[in-house]
Design a protein around this motif. Structure first.
Motif, mmCIF file in Angstrom:
data_model
loop_
_atom_site.group_PDB
_atom_site.id
_atom_site.type_symbol
_atom_site.label_atom_id
_atom_site.label_comp_id
_atom_site.label_asym_id
_atom_site.label_seq_id
_atom_site.Cartn_x
_atom_site.Cartn_y
_atom_site.Cartn_z
ATOM 1 N N MET A 36 0.830 -1.211 0.000
ATOM 2 C CA MET A 36 0.000 0.000 0.000
ATOM 3 C C MET A 36 0.865 1.262 0.000
ATOM 4 S SD MET A 36 -3.194 -0.543 -0.122
ATOM 5 C CE MET A 36 -4.486 -1.642 0.277
ATOM 6 N N GLN A 71 0.964 3.953 -3.008
ATOM 7 C CA GLN A 71 0.655 5.361 -2.754
ATOM 8 C C GLN A 71 1.781 6.268 -3.257
ATOM 9 O OE1 GLN A 71 -2.329 6.635 -1.371
ATOM 10 N NE2 GLN A 71 -1.425 8.449 -2.295
ATOM 11 N N CYS A 92 1.748 6.373 -7.038
ATOM 12 C CA CYS A 92 0.681 7.270 -7.536
ATOM 13 C C CYS A 92 1.056 8.737 -7.334
ATOM 14 C CB CYS A 92 -0.634 6.963 -6.824
ATOM 15 S SG CYS A 92 -1.364 5.396 -7.328
ATOM 16 N N ILE A 143 -7.182 4.486 -1.167
ATOM 17 C CA ILE A 143 -6.179 4.877 -2.157
ATOM 18 C C ILE A 143 -6.907 5.055 -3.490
ATOM 19 C CG2 ILE A 143 -4.130 4.172 -3.439
ATOM 20 C CD1 ILE A 143 -3.157 2.765 -0.963
#
Length: 159
Positions: A101, A105, A108, A140
């Motif tokens: 995760m 993140q 992105c 997210i």
């Protein structure tokens, strides 16, 4: 994507190619020659010296990191390559989920406003590894639309 693994070479391949294929190598059970038995171990590392497998490192369900010499392994049952969302070992599943995760993140954030095909492929691989459900649970948002109801067919061509 559950694939049977057949030995230490396969475990090493999954670990060394984690970034490309995702997931982890998990067994139903491992028993050492001393009689100790561990349920749902996830293999973290395989040490090689001069072309020979020397030791394996795995994490049990309580989160204990165990290193065993290959001669100490009596039985490994149900060895498979699984995606993170398919792991039975909840402790390792949470660790890998958290790491993935964070990586997704940051990926992105770095690619915000500029969606390339390479970025999209890597992000989709990560989403497949953790599941869309977990992506939504952690709030997210991907910078491109996610098609949830598609079934991806293997891209391999057969002669």
């Amino acid at each position: 994507m559950i694939n049977m693994l057949y030995g230490l070479k396969d475990i090493h391949t999954v670990i060394s190619n984690h970034r490309k294929i995702g997931g982890a190598a998990e067994a139903d059970m491992i028993r050492l020659t001393s009689g100790e038995s561990y349920q749902n171990p996830v293999f973290i590392n395989v040490d090689i010296s001069k072309g020979h497998y020397v030791s394996v490192c795995f994490m049990d369900e309580e989160g204990t990191n165990i290193i065993a010499h290959v001669d100490q392994i009596a039985v490994i049952k149900g060895l498979q390559h699984k995606l993170i969302c398919q792991l039975n070992n909840m402790h390792v599943k949470q660790l890998l989920l958290q790491d993935t995760m964070q990586y997704l993140q940051k990926l992105c954030d770095v690619n915000a406003g500029f969606v390339t095909q390479t970025f999209k492929q890597e992000a989709l691989k990560l989403v497949r590894d953790i599941s869309i459900k977990e992506l939504k649970n952690h709030n997210i948002v991907l910078p491109f639309p996610l098609e949830e109801k598609l079934i991806h067919i293997n891209k391999r061509l057969f002669a």
